[in-house]
Write a protein that holds these residues in place. Structure first.
Motif, PDB file in Angstrom:
ATOM      1  N   GLU A 132      -4.012   9.812  -1.025  1.00 27.47           N
ATOM      2  CA  GLU A 132      -5.012   9.776  -1.797  1.00 27.47           C
ATOM      3  C   GLU A 132      -4.012   8.188  -1.151  1.00 27.47           C
ATOM      4  N   SER A 133      -4.835   7.288  -1.742  1.00 32.49           N
ATOM      5  CA  SER A 133      -3.586   6.025  -1.513  1.00 32.49           C
ATOM      6  C   SER A 133      -3.967   5.067  -2.493  1.00 32.49           C
ATOM      7  N   ARG A 134      -3.262   3.552  -2.262  1.00 33.42           N
ATOM      8  CA  ARG A 134      -3.615   2.870  -3.342  1.00 33.42           C
ATOM      9  C   ARG A 134      -2.744   1.019  -3.171  1.00 33.42           C
ATOM     10  N   ARG A 135      -3.484   0.063  -3.837  1.00 33.24           N
ATOM     11  CA  ARG A 135      -2.519  -0.713  -3.456  1.00 33.24           C
ATOM     12  C   ARG A 135      -2.178  -1.736  -4.559  1.00 33.24           C
ATOM     13  N   PHE A 136      -1.308  -2.916  -4.374  1.00 29.92           N
ATOM     14  CA  PHE A 136      -0.595  -2.733  -5.632  1.00 29.92           C
ATOM     15  C   PHE A 136      -0.111  -4.781  -5.095  1.00 29.92           C
ATOM     16  N   TRP A 187       4.921   9.905  -6.762  1.00 28.56           N
ATOM     17  CA  TRP A 187       4.477  10.549  -5.704  1.00 28.56           C
ATOM     18  C   TRP A 187       5.550  11.382  -5.756  1.00 28.56           C
ATOM     19  N   HIS A 212       1.063  -1.392  -0.005  1.00 31.45           N
ATOM     20  CA  HIS A 212       0.294  -0.270   0.175  1.00 31.45           C
ATOM     21  C   HIS A 212       1.088   1.112   0.004  1.00 31.45           C
ATOM     22  N   THR A 243       5.042   3.742  -8.113  1.00 33.10           N
ATOM     23  CA  THR A 243       4.564   4.745  -7.729  1.00 33.10           C
ATOM     24  C   THR A 243       5.237   5.784  -6.557  1.00 33.10           C
ATOM     25  N   ARG A 284       0.678   5.350   0.224  1.00 36.73           N
ATOM     26  CA  ARG A 284      -0.445   6.024   0.631  1.00 36.73           C
ATOM     27  C   ARG A 284       0.165   7.995   0.527  1.00 36.73           C
TER      28      ARG A 284
END
Length: 76
Positions: free
Chosen positions: A50-54, A67, A34, A63, A36
């Motif tokens: 903003e948060s993303r899972r990989f 960022w 994760h 990422t 964020r």
């Protein structure tokens, strides 16, 4: 500005922006990675999150690096 590592343990690495108004975090979960971004409302840019899972570490780190550039601000 730049980012300074402020935390590192077996699951989390976190960076703080030089102005102290934003952080980036890379976290290893049990099944995913994760990333964020969190910017405080005190920032002159305003609040943001903003948060993303990989599924894989490499993509998460790519990422994170993107960022760091995206959410950096020029010092006046």
């Amino acid at each position: 500005m730049s980012w300074t590592e402020v935390r590192r343990d077996d699951r989390i690495v976190e960076w703080e922006r030089t102005d102290g108004h934003a952080t980036l975090r890379l976290r290893r979960g049990p099944n995913a990675w994760h990333v964020r971004f969190d910017r405080l409302y005190q920032s002159s840019e305003g609040t943001a999150y903003e948060s993303r899972r990989f599924d894989d570490e490499e993509t998460a780190r790519e990422t994170l690096d993107a960022w760091k550039d995206k959410y950096d601000v020029d010092e006046a």
